[in-house]
Write an enzyme that holds these catalytic residues in place. Sequence first.
Site, PDB file in Angstrom:
ATOM      1  N   ALA A   1      18.102  33.734  57.782  1.00 51.06           N
ATOM      2  CA  ALA A   1      17.269  32.524  57.739  1.00 51.06           C
ATOM      3  C   ALA A   1      17.901  31.367  58.502  1.00 51.06           C
ATOM      4  O   ALA A   1      17.186  30.520  59.048  1.00 51.06           O
ATOM      5  CB  ALA A   1      16.989  32.122  56.296  1.00 51.06           C
ATOM      6  N   THR A   2      19.224  31.317  58.569  1.00 52.10           N
ATOM      7  CA  THR A   2      19.866  30.244  59.343  1.00 52.10           C
ATOM      8  C   THR A   2      19.435  30.345  60.803  1.00 52.10           C
ATOM      9  O   THR A   2      19.001  29.358  61.404  1.00 52.10           O
ATOM     10  CB  THR A   2      21.403  30.346  59.249  1.00 52.10           C
ATOM     11  OG1 THR A   2      21.778  30.230  57.869  1.00 52.10           O
ATOM     12  CG2 THR A   2      22.087  29.252  60.058  1.00 52.10           C
TER      13      THR A   2
ATOM     14  N   ASN B   1      16.051  26.071  47.167  1.00 50.77           N
ATOM     15  CA  ASN B   1      17.132  26.974  46.774  1.00 50.77           C
ATOM     16  C   ASN B   1      17.999  26.426  45.646  1.00 50.77           C
ATOM     17  O   ASN B   1      18.700  27.175  44.988  1.00 50.77           O
ATOM     18  CB  ASN B   1      18.013  27.302  47.987  1.00 50.77           C
ATOM     19  CG  ASN B   1      18.498  26.062  48.692  1.00 50.77           C
ATOM     20  OD1 ASN B   1      17.704  25.281  49.216  1.00 50.77           O
ATOM     21  ND2 ASN B   1      19.797  25.845  48.691  1.00 50.77           N
TER      22      ASN B   1
ATOM     23  N   HIS C   1      18.755  39.292  52.489  1.00 49.99           N
ATOM     24  CA  HIS C   1      19.701  39.344  51.360  1.00 49.99           C
ATOM     25  C   HIS C   1      19.281  38.501  50.162  1.00 49.99           C
ATOM     26  O   HIS C   1      19.923  38.539  49.120  1.00 49.99           O
ATOM     27  CB  HIS C   1      21.130  39.000  51.815  1.00 49.99           C
ATOM     28  CG  HIS C   1      21.401  37.557  52.084  1.00 49.99           C
ATOM     29  ND1 HIS C   1      21.987  36.735  51.146  1.00 49.99           N
ATOM     30  CD2 HIS C   1      21.190  36.793  53.169  1.00 49.99           C
ATOM     31  CE1 HIS C   1      22.135  35.518  51.661  1.00 49.99           C
ATOM     32  NE2 HIS C   1      21.656  35.532  52.891  1.00 49.99           N
TER      33      HIS C   1
ATOM     34  N   THR D   1      20.672  43.863  71.366  1.00 51.34           N
ATOM     35  CA  THR D   1      20.383  45.198  70.846  1.00 51.34           C
ATOM     36  C   THR D   1      19.976  45.116  69.379  1.00 51.34           C
ATOM     37  O   THR D   1      20.666  44.470  68.585  1.00 51.34           O
ATOM     38  CB  THR D   1      21.622  46.104  70.993  1.00 51.34           C
ATOM     39  OG1 THR D   1      21.987  46.138  72.369  1.00 51.34           O
ATOM     40  CG2 THR D   1      21.348  47.508  70.490  1.00 51.34           C
TER      41      THR D   1
ATOM     42  N   CYS E   1      26.213  26.794  49.637  1.00 52.51           N
ATOM     43  CA  CYS E   1      26.673  26.335  50.949  1.00 52.51           C
ATOM     44  C   CYS E   1      27.415  25.021  50.845  1.00 52.51           C
ATOM     45  O   CYS E   1      28.149  24.632  51.732  1.00 52.51           O
ATOM     46  CB  CYS E   1      25.502  26.163  51.892  1.00 52.51           C
ATOM     47  SG  CYS E   1      24.244  27.387  51.656  1.00 52.51           S
TER      48      CYS E   1
HETATM   49  C1  LIG Z   1      19.931  31.462  51.851  1.00 52.84           C
HETATM   50  C2  LIG Z   1      19.066  30.446  52.505  1.00 52.84           C
HETATM   51  C3  LIG Z   1      19.147  30.194  53.880  1.00 52.84           C
HETATM   52  C4  LIG Z   1      20.182  30.868  54.765  1.00 52.84           C
HETATM   53  O1  LIG Z   1      19.947  32.215  54.890  1.00 52.84           O
HETATM   54  P1  LIG Z   1      21.031  33.155  55.637  1.00 52.84           P
HETATM   55  O2  LIG Z   1      20.365  34.463  55.745  1.00 52.84           O
HETATM   56  O3  LIG Z   1      22.202  33.183  54.742  1.00 52.84           O
HETATM   57  O4  LIG Z   1      21.316  32.543  56.946  1.00 52.84           O
HETATM   58  C5  LIG Z   1      18.288  29.274  54.430  1.00 52.84           C
HETATM   59  N1  LIG Z   1      17.382  28.623  53.668  1.00 52.84           N
HETATM   60  C6  LIG Z   1      17.269  28.836  52.351  1.00 52.84           C
HETATM   61  C7  LIG Z   1      16.243  28.104  51.561  1.00 52.84           C
HETATM   62  C8  LIG Z   1      18.104  29.745  51.717  1.00 52.84           C
HETATM   63  O5  LIG Z   1      18.002  29.933  50.410  1.00 52.84           O
END
Ligand SMILES: *Cc1c(COP(=O)(O)O)cnc(C)c1O
Length: 389
Positions: free
Chosen positions: A75-76, A155, A205, A243, A328
């Site tokens: 997601a990052t 989150n 994840h 890839t 984080c």
């Molecule tokens: C965990 C999270 C992310 C980051 O996801 P990654 O896969 O660890 O990069 C971004 N936004 C929210 C709301 C999250 O909970």
Amino acid sequence: MSERTVYLDYAATTPVAPKVAELMTRLLTSGSDFANPSAVHPAGRRAQALVATAAGQLADLLNCDPQQLIWTSGATESNNLAIIGAARYRQKRGRHLVSMPSEHKAVRDVLRALERDGFELTWLAPDESGRLNPESLKNALREDTQLVSIMAVNNETGVVQDIEQLGQLCRDADVLFHVDAAQAVGKLPLDLAAMPVDLLSLTAHKFYGPKGIGALYINERPGCHIEPLFFGGGQQRRRRPGTLPVPMIAALGCAAELAKGRIPADLKHLESLRDQLWQGIRNLDGLRLNGDPEHSFPGILNVSVDDVEGESLLLAMEPVCVATGSACNSQDREPSMVLRSMGRSDAAAQSAIRFSYGRQTRSADIEFAVGHYIQAVERLRALAPGQAA
Ligand SMILES: *Cc1c(COP(=O)(O)O)cnc(C)c1O
């Protein structure tokens, strides 16, 4: 591993579902499925077919077209690609962007970087329950606004925004709407065919897939495009070359298919755990819920308590694994931006504990955590009586 630990940090990451782990192991170690899916030989075509299956599974969960999905590392990356990519694509039309201070850092700090590059930002504060008033979004949209970014599920607090309504306001104003749905995908039903969303970020994840693989949904309606951030081989129609990690992608697809079948049952389980947790701690002196009881994902419960500091609380609660603020932020001791944006005092924000639980959490785990939380609060209060009222 004789000492019992109770893991209540599912919002930070989840374990990989056994079926997903099995598939991934098989693809990593056996057969000829390891091939590069860009290759045209039979092994490459088999790898390609695995990617197509995964795209179908994810598209099925989101109710979108597989062609609308791009694989990323999580997601990052999806947030970076969506926000920077769309802002750059549309910057000739205007450089005004809108978001909230309660967003994940992987949205907030991307926007801050764009601000340093000359984009103009409007930050909309939530109300004290964490929700955004649609009226304030409406008032913030301007002629030169290009993109609005608002998360689906917070989150830290689990607060759910009204994505349909906020998205419709953006549609009406011809503004792109990006949603960080890392905490929503695979957990709450989402129907992208019916939702006015242009860009949506997700990561495996957070829904029982492996770390390091995610996706970005791009609506592709006219005007909805992104500039790539990476350059290289022509994979993924040049929007995100590199890839493809086939075992990871197949694992995400498998996790998506599993989630689709169990969202209602998972939610029911989480609601019962949340109710048990809340009943267990609600009568504690000075306890306050950080969130909106009406509009919340039930897998997260965030509470503050008077006169106790969250970091000390976390240590005193061992062996229960919970979070203060968001994972984080656990390196810096700044009070949570999410909670401050909801109008909480620094002291209240600093005392916050996030409980988050999931498929493997049992009622006995919640009972264990309730006992440890109450004991820890009482112990710390006894150590420093009358501290900062
Ligand atoms: C965990 C999270 C992310 C980051 O996801 P990654 O896969 O660890 O990069 C971004 N936004 C929210 C709301 C999250 O909970």
